[in-house]
Design an enzyme around this catalytic site. Structure first.
Site, PDB file in Angstrom:
ATOM      1  N   CYS A   1       1.191  -1.258  -0.044  1.00 40.92           N
ATOM      2  CA  CYS A   1       0.065   0.177   0.138  1.00 40.92           C
ATOM      3  C   CYS A   1       0.771   1.172  -0.009  1.00 40.92           C
ATOM      4  O   CYS A   1       0.263   2.434  -0.235  1.00 40.92           O
ATOM      5  CB  CYS A   1      -0.869   0.325   1.362  1.00 40.92           C
ATOM      6  SG  CYS A   1      -2.024  -1.217   1.358  1.00 40.92           S
TER       7      CYS A   1
ATOM      8  N   HIS B   1      -3.138   7.317   3.424  1.00 44.18           N
ATOM      9  CA  HIS B   1      -3.632   6.056   2.700  1.00 44.18           C
ATOM     10  C   HIS B   1      -5.106   5.517   3.316  1.00 44.18           C
ATOM     11  O   HIS B   1      -5.373   5.881   4.579  1.00 44.18           O
ATOM     12  CB  HIS B   1      -2.679   4.963   2.942  1.00 44.18           C
ATOM     13  CG  HIS B   1      -3.050   3.566   2.636  1.00 44.18           C
ATOM     14  ND1 HIS B   1      -3.514   3.430   1.489  1.00 44.18           N
ATOM     15  CD2 HIS B   1      -2.990   2.342   3.476  1.00 44.18           C
ATOM     16  CE1 HIS B   1      -3.790   2.057   1.515  1.00 44.18           C
ATOM     17  NE2 HIS B   1      -3.646   1.497   2.316  1.00 44.18           N
TER      18      HIS B   1
ATOM     19  N   ASN C   1      -9.913   0.050   0.511  1.00 47.69           N
ATOM     20  CA  ASN C   1      -8.322   0.071   0.510  1.00 47.69           C
ATOM     21  C   ASN C   1      -8.114  -0.274  -0.765  1.00 47.69           C
ATOM     22  O   ASN C   1      -7.864  -1.260  -1.146  1.00 47.69           O
ATOM     23  CB  ASN C   1      -7.934  -0.603   1.685  1.00 47.69           C
ATOM     24  CG  ASN C   1      -6.562  -0.554   1.654  1.00 47.69           C
ATOM     25  OD1 ASN C   1      -5.681   0.045   0.849  1.00 47.69           O
ATOM     26  ND2 ASN C   1      -5.820  -0.924   2.799  1.00 47.69           N
TER      27      ASN C   1
HETATM   28  O1  UT7 Z   1      -3.052  -1.128   4.191  1.00 48.69           O
HETATM   29  C1  UT7 Z   1      -3.127  -1.735   5.501  1.00 48.69           C
HETATM   30  C2  UT7 Z   1      -4.136  -2.866   5.334  1.00 48.69           C
HETATM   31  N1  UT7 Z   1      -4.885  -3.434   6.462  1.00 48.69           N
HETATM   32  C3  UT7 Z   1      -5.573  -2.526   7.462  1.00 48.69           C
HETATM   33  O2  UT7 Z   1      -5.644  -1.303   7.246  1.00 48.69           O
HETATM   34  C4  UT7 Z   1      -5.759  -3.420   8.419  1.00 48.69           C
HETATM   35  C5  UT7 Z   1      -5.885  -2.373   9.727  1.00 48.69           C
HETATM   36  N2  UT7 Z   1      -6.801  -3.157  10.828  1.00 48.69           N
HETATM   37  C6  UT7 Z   1      -8.209  -2.761  10.744  1.00 48.69           C
HETATM   38  O3  UT7 Z   1      -8.629  -2.198  10.147  1.00 48.69           O
HETATM   39  C7  UT7 Z   1      -8.900  -3.695  11.815  1.00 48.69           C
HETATM   40  O4  UT7 Z   1      -8.280  -4.302  12.762  1.00 48.69           O
HETATM   41  C8  UT7 Z   1     -10.180  -4.377  11.164  1.00 48.69           C
HETATM   42  C9  UT7 Z   1     -11.248  -3.409  10.686  1.00 48.69           C
HETATM   43  C10 UT7 Z   1      -9.583  -5.619  10.167  1.00 48.69           C
HETATM   44  C11 UT7 Z   1     -10.850  -5.154  12.406  1.00 48.69           C
HETATM   45  O5  UT7 Z   1     -11.242  -4.383  13.294  1.00 48.69           O
HETATM   46  P1  UT7 Z   1     -11.115  -4.762  14.952  1.00 48.69           P
HETATM   47  O6  UT7 Z   1     -11.741  -3.511  15.700  1.00 48.69           O
HETATM   48  O7  UT7 Z   1      -9.428  -4.775  15.062  1.00 48.69           O
HETATM   49  O8  UT7 Z   1     -11.882  -6.129  15.051  1.00 48.69           O
HETATM   50  P2  UT7 Z   1     -11.215  -7.314  15.437  1.00 48.69           P
HETATM   51  O9  UT7 Z   1     -10.389  -7.992  14.436  1.00 48.69           O
HETATM   52  O10 UT7 Z   1     -10.804  -7.391  16.690  1.00 48.69           O
HETATM   53  O11 UT7 Z   1     -12.411  -8.177  15.727  1.00 48.69           O
HETATM   54  C12 UT7 Z   1     -13.576  -8.126  16.557  1.00 48.69           C
HETATM   55  C13 UT7 Z   1     -14.624  -9.069  16.064  1.00 48.69           C
HETATM   56  C14 UT7 Z   1     -14.302 -10.343  15.972  1.00 48.69           C
HETATM   57  O12 UT7 Z   1     -15.204 -11.191  16.513  1.00 48.69           O
HETATM   58  P3  UT7 Z   1     -14.953 -11.800  18.170  1.00 48.69           P
HETATM   59  O13 UT7 Z   1     -13.803 -12.709  17.938  1.00 48.69           O
HETATM   60  O14 UT7 Z   1     -14.933 -10.655  19.114  1.00 48.69           O
HETATM   61  O15 UT7 Z   1     -16.213 -12.594  18.337  1.00 48.69           O
HETATM   62  C15 UT7 Z   1     -14.329 -10.890  14.656  1.00 48.69           C
HETATM   63  O16 UT7 Z   1     -14.411 -12.045  14.232  1.00 48.69           O
HETATM   64  O17 UT7 Z   1     -15.405  -8.643  15.033  1.00 48.69           O
HETATM   65  C16 UT7 Z   1     -15.219  -9.926  14.249  1.00 48.69           C
HETATM   66  N3  UT7 Z   1     -15.117  -9.516  12.652  1.00 48.69           N
HETATM   67  C17 UT7 Z   1     -16.422  -9.108  11.988  1.00 48.69           C
HETATM   68  N4  UT7 Z   1     -17.722  -9.184  12.346  1.00 48.69           N
HETATM   69  C18 UT7 Z   1     -18.435  -8.790  11.336  1.00 48.69           C
HETATM   70  C19 UT7 Z   1     -14.358  -9.327  12.159  1.00 48.69           C
HETATM   71  N5  UT7 Z   1     -14.595  -9.039  10.639  1.00 48.69           N
HETATM   72  C20 UT7 Z   1     -15.719  -8.820  10.703  1.00 48.69           C
HETATM   73  C21 UT7 Z   1     -16.673  -8.729   9.838  1.00 48.69           C
HETATM   74  N6  UT7 Z   1     -17.985  -8.409  10.118  1.00 48.69           N
HETATM   75  N7  UT7 Z   1     -16.401  -8.112   8.399  1.00 48.69           N
END
Ligand code: UT7
Length: 330
Positions: A116, A255, A285
């Site tokens: 990215c 970004h 993204n």
């Molecule tokens: O260019 C760089 C590219 N990468 C990025 O920019 C990623 C940076 N990271 C992020 O943007 C965030 O970490 C995410 C948006 C990917 C995830 O957000 P988060 O607040 O860190 O959520 P999490 O990974 O802690 O997940 C929380 C919960 C989990 O469920 P449990 O384990 O608490 O039951 C996930 O399984 O949310 C769940 N989850 C979803 N639920 C509904 C993860 N993805 C989804 C989804 N829909 N799409």
């Protein structure tokens, strides 16, 4: 003699036609529009057709940039393409495919792999060649199609990315252009965002294919933490390099990965939100395309005018990051 700057004299972007909304994704994986919007700010993204390679997205963006620059492809002396989703694995570079497609027969061409941060890395490289007088007219492209490397059953990643391309034509100028860039990498974080199989370290096996090891795997929380710090540190470093205070920036284009990353970083820096550009709600993204796409849109919307100081900043897999300050010249 005053220093030559690499001035952006033409900018263009292109996104594929097909739109995937959050509602579309909610029919494919266990997610909701509410979750995606509240955790990322993304509402929809554009996805390339199966036979549409990344060069097919780049060429229309380049055509617009060349038209604005009032140059022909034959005027180009170098093509630098930031991409991590090339048309072909191993080789040829997408830069060479693009050189052929647009008829830039006088240009050297290569790709830069910085995920990215690809556009910022490519811009920084191109800037050196102009500042030292090696080349005059350089095409810098940021283009990616991460849709082809996504696991469409993994709700943690498939909701985040979209496809797109952006291009900038650079030429020397004494007043306008890239004032400074700052690049960095935290290689120890390589494992937090990767495609585990299909390279030389781990060629793709039948079991790997079944387990989708040829798709993007991400530790979202680690990448989030890294990104917030990378935005703040790299913008701070590049501002210091050109002895400019953040208050002097007319617009900051980080970004476009996640609105929460942007909000956290600008809040911590004490940067005014109304000077921060965001279009990730419509594109997701788009990896290396995100910054040139946003620069092009912001310019067309009148958010950037000739003489404005614009800050740009990228971060991504590697983990890589980079920032630049541009004195806008069109
Ligand atoms: O260019 C760089 C590219 N990468 C990025 O920019 C990623 C940076 N990271 C992020 O943007 C965030 O970490 C995410 C948006 C990917 C995830 O957000 P988060 O607040 O860190 O959520 P999490 O990974 O802690 O997940 C929380 C919960 C989990 O469920 P449990 O384990 O608490 O039951 C996930 O399984 O949310 C769940 N989850 C979803 N639920 C509904 C993860 N993805 C989804 C989804 N829909 N799409």
């Amino acid at each position: 003699m005053s220093k030559l700057l690499a001035n952006i004299i033409g900018i263009g972007s292109y996104i594929p036609e097909k739109v995937f909304t959050n509602q579309d994704l909610a029919r494919m994986v266990d997610t909701t529009d509410e979750w995606i919007v509240s955790r990322t700010g993304i509402k929809e993204r554009h996805i390339a057709e199966i036979n549409q390679g990344v060069s097919d997205l780049a060429v229309p963006a380049i055509t617009k940039a060349l038209t604005q620059a009032k140059l022909s492809a034959e005027d180009l002396e170098l093509i630098v393409v930031g991409t991590c989703s090339p048309d072909y694995p191993v080789f040829p570079s997408t830069g060479c495919v693009i050189q052929d497609r647009i008829g830039a027969k006088n240009a050297a061409a290569f790709d830069v792999s910085a995920a990215c941060s690809g556009f910022i890395y490519a811009l920084s490289i191109a800037t050196q060649y102009i500042e030292n007088g090696t080349y005059k007219n350089i095409l810098v492209v940021g283009a990616d199609e991460l849709s082809k490397s996504l696991n469409w059953q993994d709700r943690g990643t498939c909701v985040l990315f979209g496809d797109g391309a952006g291009a900038a034509v650079l030429a020397p100028d004494k007043t306008y252009g890239v004032l400074a860039t700052h690049l960095g990498a935290v290689g120890s974080g390589w494992k937090h965002l990767l495609v585990p199989e299909g390279g030389t370290k781990q060629p793709l096996t039948k079991a790997g294919l079944e387990n989708k090891k040829n798709t993007i795997q991400m530790n979202g929380k680690e990448v989030f933490r890294f990104a917030v710090k990378a935005v703040e540190d790299s913008l701070g470093a590049v501002l210091a390099k050109c002895n400019i205070k953040k208050e002097a920036l007319a617009l900051f284009i980080p970004h476009q990965a996640n609105i929460r990353i942007i909000d956290h970083a600008v809040k911590h820096m004490g940067f005014p939100k109304d000077k921060v550009y965001a279009n990730l709600d419509r594109y997701g993204n788009t990896s290396a395309a995100s910054i040139p796409l946003a620069l092009d849109e912001a310019h067309r919307e009148g958010r950037i005018k000739k003489g404005d100081l614009v800050g740009v900043c990228g971060f991504g897999a590697g983990l890589t990051y980079g920032a630049g300050i541009i004195k806008w010249g069109i």
